[in-house]
Scaffold this motif. Structure first.
Motif, short mmCIF file in Angstrom:
data_model
loop_
_atom_site.label_atom_id
_atom_site.label_comp_id
_atom_site.label_asym_id
_atom_site.label_seq_id
_atom_site.Cartn_x
_atom_site.Cartn_y
_atom_site.Cartn_z
N TYR A 349 46.47 39.62 27.04
CA TYR A 349 46.02 41.57 27.06
C TYR A 349 44.52 42.15 27.54
O TYR A 349 43.89 41.87 28.57
N ARG A 350 44.68 43.80 28.03
CA ARG A 350 43.96 43.90 29.56
C ARG A 350 43.74 44.14 30.05
O ARG A 350 42.69 43.29 30.85
N ASN A 351 45.09 43.00 30.93
CA ASN A 351 44.75 42.04 32.27
C ASN A 351 44.71 43.98 33.37
O ASN A 351 45.23 44.52 33.81
N LEU A 352 43.15 44.30 33.96
CA LEU A 352 42.44 44.28 34.49
C LEU A 352 43.36 44.77 35.99
O LEU A 352 43.89 45.48 36.52
N GLU A 353 43.39 43.52 36.43
CA GLU A 353 44.59 43.64 37.83
C GLU A 353 45.62 44.02 38.17
O GLU A 353 45.96 44.37 38.45
N GLN A 354 46.77 43.68 36.39
CA GLN A 354 47.71 44.00 36.71
C GLN A 354 47.79 45.07 36.35
O GLN A 354 48.00 46.27 36.93
N ALA A 355 46.60 46.22 35.66
CA ALA A 355 46.39 47.99 35.52
C ALA A 355 46.42 48.15 37.27
O ALA A 355 46.94 49.32 37.10
N TYR A 356 45.45 47.74 38.00
CA TYR A 356 45.38 48.04 39.65
C TYR A 356 47.04 48.20 39.78
O TYR A 356 47.14 49.04 40.63
N PHE A 357 47.45 47.11 39.69
CA PHE A 357 48.47 46.99 40.66
C PHE A 357 49.68 47.62 39.57
O PHE A 357 50.43 48.84 40.36
N TYR A 358 49.61 48.16 38.03
CA TYR A 358 51.14 49.53 37.61
C TYR A 358 50.35 51.05 38.54
O TYR A 358 51.57 51.65 38.64
N SER A 359 49.43 50.85 38.35
CA SER A 359 48.69 52.64 39.28
C SER A 359 48.97 52.64 40.37
O SER A 359 48.73 53.08 40.88
N ALA A 360 49.31 51.51 41.30
CA ALA A 360 49.29 51.16 42.61
C ALA A 360 50.44 52.37 43.04
O ALA A 360 51.02 52.63 42.09
N ASP A 361 50.40 53.25 44.13
CA ASP A 361 51.10 55.02 44.03
C ASP A 361 52.58 54.42 45.11
O ASP A 361 53.80 55.10 44.87
N THR A 362 52.50 53.07 45.45
CA THR A 362 53.74 52.65 46.92
C THR A 362 53.97 51.30 46.79
O THR A 362 53.20 50.72 46.30
N ASP A 363 55.38 51.01 47.04
CA ASP A 363 55.37 49.51 46.51
C ASP A 363 55.12 49.16 47.70
O ASP A 363 54.93 47.78 47.40
#
Length: 557
Positions: A349-363
């Protein structure tokens, strides 16, 4: 007499899953599960819009106290009885190709941790299954990745007991000590049995998987089959068409393996290469040619090309099978990693890198993050140690930053062999009885033959060979073609191609399919109400005009 026209109508499935590997099984199981376990936290739910969309439709883990909050309404209450079928090109059971390759490579343990599995019930389902079957002895501890919150006393004790330059106390760690129990590799037999148990639990065993090779997918109104002009998927296979309301694509790398042909200058692009094979196309190992020469007492030499785990497994297996010597070429320096992705991406849970990925603006930004996290091929420390042992005994020659530039097939008294040239040149390189390429498979959605119709009739953006899906892993908002696995990496993240992305992808797809069928029911209800109102109005109109009976109007009310 029975209505023969009704009997000959083709059956329309609710869901057709293309690909019966772990990702496909995860989707099918999740569609049948009424009360799935939590895979996201309440913080992630508030932060990411694709989770916020479903409100209270999924259970969440509370960060502060660790409790799991049940969903406000039963998840997938309308989907657990869906008509599901799966199509697989090579086998008629779940994970057939997966099990075949593991058996062919003689792999005893998976590379992934215990919380990467296909069951939707609980994050610890695989661990619980191992203990319930008294098979905890089949778990192999993953060293050098746990221990961030080790106490001062424990660190001092560890240094005293096994202090060395490469000991665990000096390793870079990012996983908390409390999660140590999760960082074990399950045996292949245990994982395979768990997958069968999951399929049995959700009644996915009997005739659900069909051995059919998909040739084309289209989405449109099908004359004579669609009701109320409902668009349907026509999945054309080598055994005929299958019709479905929704389709899930879980085909792994998807593209056909290709051997780099630039070194085989004497052969045309369509000409078959003798005594050469890609790792995904191995039927027997070593090949019959090598086995025959070993039986005749000849010295055998095999060339393995690749820098990932599969290449290390082939080199190790060839030596254990009795090949005299193996040469292993890597075009890059050897990369030693516990997992395919960095440890910073590994968390329940609470995967920090995954959170950065989900927050990315563009593909484009997401694609760069995935490529940076995965890098090229890598070898876990356990197999690196095996390779070093083989090198010390003179059974393996490992050359890094070396490329194959030319290969000629020569005929000798002992049979055909390969004469190779490398860059940089290697002195004393022998003739080889067989060449194995463990160079992976390049993913390119544009090259998939069965998606050409969809790309023409319902085009979407593509980035780096990957489709730019919606956040629900849907092809388009109005096209219920869902994609999971490697092809969904722009939405699932760096662990998307692995078992780590299987449950996350299944969760998103199941919620989206539930939403799709709820919308279809609402539309059908509205259509039915309109039709009933029209019928009432027509009956009164017929009565007023003298063509009908007032009693027929009364019957309707």
């Amino acid at each position: 007499m029975p209505d023969t026209s009704r009997q000959t109508l083709p059956h329309v499935h609710d869901v057709v899953i293309i690909g019966a590997g772990p990702c496909g099984l995860a989707v099918a199981a999740r569609l049948r599960e009424k009360a799935p376990g939590a895979i996201f936290t309440d913080e992630e739910h508030r932060r990411h819009r694709f989770l916020h969309r479903y409100g209270q439709s999924m259970p969440l883990k509370q960060v502060r106290n660790g409790r799991v909050t049940c969903c406000g309404r039963p998840t997938a209450s309308d989907t657990h009885d869906l008509d599901i079928t799966a199509l697989d090109a090579t086998h008629d059971d779940w994970c057939g190709r997966w099990n075949k390759l593991f058996k062919c490579y003689n792999i005893e343990h998976l590379r992934s941790p215990m919380f990467w599995h296909v069951s939707p019930v609980d994050r610890d389902a695989l661990l619980g299954y191992a203990y319930s079957q008294n098979r905890e002895n089949e778990l192999l501890e993953i060293h050098h990745c746990v221990g961030k919150e080790v106490s001062k006393h424990m660190r001092k004790r560890t240094r005293t007991q096994k202090c060395s330059a490469h000991s665990a106390c000096n390793a870079r760690v990012e996983i908390n000590e409390r999660d140590r129990i999760d960082y074990f590799n399950p045996s292949q037999a245990l994982f395979s049995d768990h997958c069968r148990a999951v399929a049995s639990r959700y009644h996915l065993c009997d005739d659900v998987v069909k051995k059919e090779s998909v040739q084309d997918i289209s989405f449109d109104v099908v004359q004579g089959i669609s009701v109320n002009d409902e668009p349907l998927f026509t999945v054309t296979t080598d055994r005929g068409p299958q019709y479905a309301r929704t389709v899930v694509l879980s085909v792994g790398p998807a593209n056909q393996p290709s051997i780099p042909r630039h070194a085989f200058k004497a052969f045309s692009a369509t000409e078959s290469l003798p005594q050469v094979c890609h790792s995904t196309q191995i039927e027997t190992f070593p090949d019959t040619v090598v086995r025959t020469r070993m039986t005749n007492g000849q010295r055998t030499k095999v060339l393995v090309i690749g820098g990932g785990l599969t290449s290390a497994q082939l080199s190790d297996l060839a030596i254990r099978k009795g090949v005299t010597k193996v040469w292993h070429l890597m075009r890059s320096p050897i990369a030693i990693k516990t997992f395919d992705v960095e440890l910073s991406w590994m968390s329940k849970y609470r995967n920090l890198e995954q959170a950065y990925f989900y927050s990315a603006d563009t593909d484009e930004e997401r694609l760069q993050m995935v490529r940076a996290a995965r890098g090229g091929g890598s070898i876990p420390p356990r197999y690196h140690k095996k390779l070093k042992d083989h090198i010390s005994r003179g059974r393996l020659e490992l050359r890094t930053e070396t490329k194959l530039v030319n290969a000629q097939f020569v005929t000798t008294e002992a049979g055909g062999r390969w004469k190779v040239e490398t860059e940089p040149a290697v002195e004393g390189i022998p003739l080889f009885d067989f060449i194995y390429f463990a160079t992976g498979i390049e993913t390119d959605v544009a090259a998939l033959p069965y998606l050409q119709t969809m790309r023409e009739t319902h085009p979407i953006d593509e980035m780096g060979g990957l489709p730019c899906l919606t956040e629900q892993l849907k092809w388009k908002d109005d096209v219920p073609l869902f994609v999971t696995g490697r092809l969904a990496s722009l939405r699932l993240g760096a662990a998307g191609p692995n078992l780590g992305g299987a449950r996350t992808g299944a969760e998103r797809i199941a919620l989206a399919i539930q939403e799709h069928f709820e919308e279809c029911k609402r539309e059908d209800k509205i259509s039915g109400d309109i039709a009933a109102a029209d019928k009432d109005e027509n009956e009164w109109e017929r009565f007023v005009l003298g063509h009908g009976s007032k009693y027929s109007c009364l019957v309707e009310h």
